[in-house]
Design an enzyme around this catalytic site. Sequence first.
Site, PDB file in Angstrom:
ATOM      1  N   ALA A 148       0.803  -1.223   0.000  1.00  0.00           N
ATOM      2  CA  ALA A 148       0.000   0.000   0.000  1.00  0.00           C
ATOM      3  C   ALA A 148       0.836   1.273   0.000  1.00  0.00           C
ATOM      4  O   ALA A 148       0.292   2.365  -0.049  1.00  0.00           O
ATOM      5  CB  ALA A 148      -0.912   0.000   1.227  1.00  0.00           C
ATOM      6  N   HIS A 196      -1.242   7.049   4.431  1.00  0.00           N
ATOM      7  CA  HIS A 196       0.091   6.674   4.905  1.00  0.00           C
ATOM      8  C   HIS A 196       1.034   7.836   4.627  1.00  0.00           C
ATOM      9  O   HIS A 196       1.114   8.303   3.490  1.00  0.00           O
ATOM     10  CB  HIS A 196       0.599   5.435   4.163  1.00  0.00           C
ATOM     11  CG  HIS A 196      -0.339   4.271   4.265  1.00  0.00           C
ATOM     12  ND1 HIS A 196      -0.434   3.500   5.400  1.00  0.00           N
ATOM     13  CD2 HIS A 196      -1.227   3.764   3.397  1.00  0.00           C
ATOM     14  CE1 HIS A 196      -1.346   2.561   5.211  1.00  0.00           C
ATOM     15  NE2 HIS A 196      -1.844   2.706   4.005  1.00  0.00           N
ATOM     16  N   ASN A 208       1.613  -3.509   8.187  1.00  0.00           N
ATOM     17  CA  ASN A 208       2.590  -4.082   7.250  1.00  0.00           C
ATOM     18  C   ASN A 208       3.388  -2.983   6.566  1.00  0.00           C
ATOM     19  O   ASN A 208       4.566  -3.151   6.250  1.00  0.00           O
ATOM     20  CB  ASN A 208       1.879  -4.970   6.229  1.00  0.00           C
ATOM     21  CG  ASN A 208       1.313  -6.197   6.891  1.00  0.00           C
ATOM     22  OD1 ASN A 208       2.046  -7.129   7.198  1.00  0.00           O
ATOM     23  ND2 ASN A 208       0.019  -6.201   7.165  1.00  0.00           N
TER      24      ASN A 208
HETATM   25  N1  LIG Z   1       1.953  -4.820   2.610  1.00  0.00           N
HETATM   26  C1  LIG Z   1       0.830  -4.122   2.647  1.00  0.00           C
HETATM   27  O1  LIG Z   1       0.791  -2.932   2.297  1.00  0.00           O
HETATM   28  C2  LIG Z   1      -0.429  -4.804   3.096  1.00  0.00           C
HETATM   29  C3  LIG Z   1      -0.408  -6.095   3.538  1.00  0.00           C
HETATM   30  N2  LIG Z   1      -1.565  -6.722   3.921  1.00  0.00           N
HETATM   31  C4  LIG Z   1      -1.472  -8.111   4.380  1.00  0.00           C
HETATM   32  O2  LIG Z   1      -2.257  -8.909   3.523  1.00  0.00           O
HETATM   33  C5  LIG Z   1      -3.018  -9.829   4.290  1.00  0.00           C
HETATM   34  C6  LIG Z   1      -4.273 -10.213   3.528  1.00  0.00           C
HETATM   35  O3  LIG Z   1      -5.070  -9.072   3.336  1.00  0.00           O
HETATM   36  P1  LIG Z   1      -6.592  -9.210   2.876  1.00  0.00           P
HETATM   37  O4  LIG Z   1      -6.697 -10.044   1.664  1.00  0.00           O
HETATM   38  O5  LIG Z   1      -7.138  -7.839   2.846  1.00  0.00           O
HETATM   39  O6  LIG Z   1      -7.204  -9.992   4.121  1.00  0.00           O
HETATM   40  P2  LIG Z   1      -8.488 -10.939   4.159  1.00  0.00           P
HETATM   41  O7  LIG Z   1      -8.747 -11.181   5.609  1.00  0.00           O
HETATM   42  O8  LIG Z   1      -9.580 -10.383   3.318  1.00  0.00           O
HETATM   43  O9  LIG Z   1      -7.998 -12.283   3.464  1.00  0.00           O
HETATM   44  C7  LIG Z   1      -7.040 -13.148   3.992  1.00  0.00           C
HETATM   45  C8  LIG Z   1      -7.387 -14.551   3.510  1.00  0.00           C
HETATM   46  O10 LIG Z   1      -6.287 -15.406   3.772  1.00  0.00           O
HETATM   47  C9  LIG Z   1      -6.787 -16.602   4.361  1.00  0.00           C
HETATM   48  N3  LIG Z   1      -5.740 -17.128   5.232  1.00  0.00           N
HETATM   49  C10 LIG Z   1      -5.378 -16.687   6.455  1.00  0.00           C
HETATM   50  N4  LIG Z   1      -4.360 -17.439   6.932  1.00  0.00           N
HETATM   51  C11 LIG Z   1      -4.096 -18.365   6.004  1.00  0.00           C
HETATM   52  C12 LIG Z   1      -3.163 -19.436   5.917  1.00  0.00           C
HETATM   53  N5  LIG Z   1      -2.325 -19.686   6.925  1.00  0.00           N
HETATM   54  N6  LIG Z   1      -3.148 -20.196   4.803  1.00  0.00           N
HETATM   55  C13 LIG Z   1      -4.004 -19.940   3.796  1.00  0.00           C
HETATM   56  N7  LIG Z   1      -4.918 -18.946   3.816  1.00  0.00           N
HETATM   57  C14 LIG Z   1      -4.957 -18.172   4.908  1.00  0.00           C
HETATM   58  C15 LIG Z   1      -8.034 -16.192   5.137  1.00  0.00           C
HETATM   59  O11 LIG Z   1      -8.897 -17.278   5.303  1.00  0.00           O
HETATM   60  C16 LIG Z   1      -8.608 -15.116   4.217  1.00  0.00           C
HETATM   61  O12 LIG Z   1      -9.466 -15.683   3.257  1.00  0.00           O
HETATM   62  C17 LIG Z   1      -3.281  -9.074   5.611  1.00  0.00           C
HETATM   63  O13 LIG Z   1      -3.494  -9.968   6.679  1.00  0.00           O
HETATM   64  C18 LIG Z   1      -1.990  -8.303   5.798  1.00  0.00           C
HETATM   65  O14 LIG Z   1      -1.065  -9.089   6.528  1.00  0.00           O
HETATM   66  C19 LIG Z   1      -2.763  -6.079   3.838  1.00  0.00           C
HETATM   67  C20 LIG Z   1      -2.834  -4.785   3.415  1.00  0.00           C
HETATM   68  C21 LIG Z   1      -1.667  -4.023   3.023  1.00  0.00           C
HETATM   69  O1  LIG Z   2      -3.607  -1.443   3.176  1.00  0.00           O
HETATM   70  C1  LIG Z   2      -3.182  -0.548   3.908  1.00  0.00           C
HETATM   71  O2  LIG Z   2      -3.589   0.620   3.847  1.00  0.00           O
HETATM   72  C2  LIG Z   2      -2.039  -0.804   4.842  1.00  0.00           C
HETATM   73  C3  LIG Z   2      -2.226  -1.896   5.781  1.00  0.00           C
HETATM   74  O3  LIG Z   2      -3.288  -2.386   6.029  1.00  0.00           O
HETATM   75  C4  LIG Z   2      -1.012  -2.382   6.432  1.00  0.00           C
HETATM   76  O4  LIG Z   2      -0.032  -1.635   6.526  1.00  0.00           O
HETATM   77  O5  LIG Z   2      -1.042  -3.536   6.879  1.00  0.00           O
END
Ligand SMILES: NC(=O)C1=CN([C@@H]2O[C@H](COP(=O)(O)OP(=O)(O)OC[C@H]3O[C@@H](n4cnc5c(N)ncnc54)[C@H](O)[C@@H]3O)[C@@H](O)[C@H]2O)C=CC1
Ligand SMILES: O=C([O-])CC(=O)C(=O)O
Length: 271
Positions: free
Chosen positions: A128, A224, A194
């Site tokens: 992000a 951010h 993250n």
């Molecule tokens: N680097 C960045 O800027 C960002 C990173 N993230 C990361 O991305 C992750 C996912 O985000 P979203 O898709 O929005 O969340 P979400 O909650 O909508 O989807 C996560 C999915 O992964 C599945 N899951 C959880 N643990 C698992 C495992 N061990 N093995 C297989 N599947 C698993 C869940 O059942 C769910 O369907 C967040 O938890 C966060 O850590 C999210 C937003 C920004």
């Molecule tokens: O998606 C975003 O805005 C950032 C976020 O959740 C994260 O840093 O984990």
Amino acid sequence: MQRIAMIGFGAIGRAVIEAIREEPRLKLVQLIATPGKVSEVQAQLATLGLSEPPLVSESLILDGSCPVDCVVECAGHAAIQEHVLPALQEGLPCVLVSIGALSEPGLAEALEMAAGQGNTQLHLLSGAIGGIDALAAARIAGLEEVVYTGRKPPMGWLGSPAEETLDLAALTQAEVFFEGTARDAAQQFPKNANVAATLALAGIGLDRTRVRLIADPEVTENIHHYQARGAFGRMEVTMVGKPLASNPKTSALTVYSVVRALCNRVRSITV
Ligand SMILES: NC(=O)C1=CN([C@@H]2O[C@H](COP(=O)(O)OP(=O)(O)OC[C@H]3O[C@@H](n4cnc5c(N)ncnc54)[C@H](O)[C@@H]3O)[C@@H](O)[C@H]2O)C=CC1
Ligand SMILES: O=C([O-])CC(=O)C(=O)O
């Protein structure tokens, strides 16, 4: 052609699959679901009407019966230890969005060792946030300070420790509920910090990067902001990211960061 294994079929995973389906050089071959959720994920996947749906399972198939060229994690911190570590050991390049997982003591070292054993690479995506290329380059010259502020609407903090100190639904003004290091932020807010961890790993590290987290009823986007100072000069970045409708914690740009990384694997010129 790149055969992709995706971990996680949530807000990011689903949107990535929809975005890459028209790219014939990317083929989703495996999709990893949380234990007990395989049939649920298969049913949801069916609604996308993919011509060749991937194999859905609880762990990566690494025995060669369903070959993979790249693993992409869109699941959450727990998935790194569970799926990414063994994939790296097997020599599969991996790309991650759950960067905050690397704040867990010993995990970064374990990932580095696994990638070394597999003679492969782990790519931490910018997700992000923007400007990671500049920050990582500036680090080489020497950084003195990196300060990050994450501001989201109250709904973006639901389910996080912010609820222990704030009544998020009743908030009428912006409230700072966390001030500390990127390491503590990443551990306490695994779905929201993250970006803090990414900035830290690109910049001056998890213990020297300062973080403030804010719930703000006046904003509708995930905002951010960071500033960095060092031998290179100064930089200041503000991202005003639209949240995904399917998960207000997550900025839509995260999806495109994954799509870009995957598309770059099949392009002759990458940017
Ligand atoms: N680097 C960045 O800027 C960002 C990173 N993230 C990361 O991305 C992750 C996912 O985000 P979203 O898709 O929005 O969340 P979400 O909650 O909508 O989807 C996560 C999915 O992964 C599945 N899951 C959880 N643990 C698992 C495992 N061990 N093995 C297989 N599947 C698993 C869940 O059942 C769910 O369907 C967040 O938890 C966060 O850590 C999210 C937003 C920004
Ligand atoms: O998606 C975003 O805005 C950032 C976020 O959740 C994260 O840093 O984990």
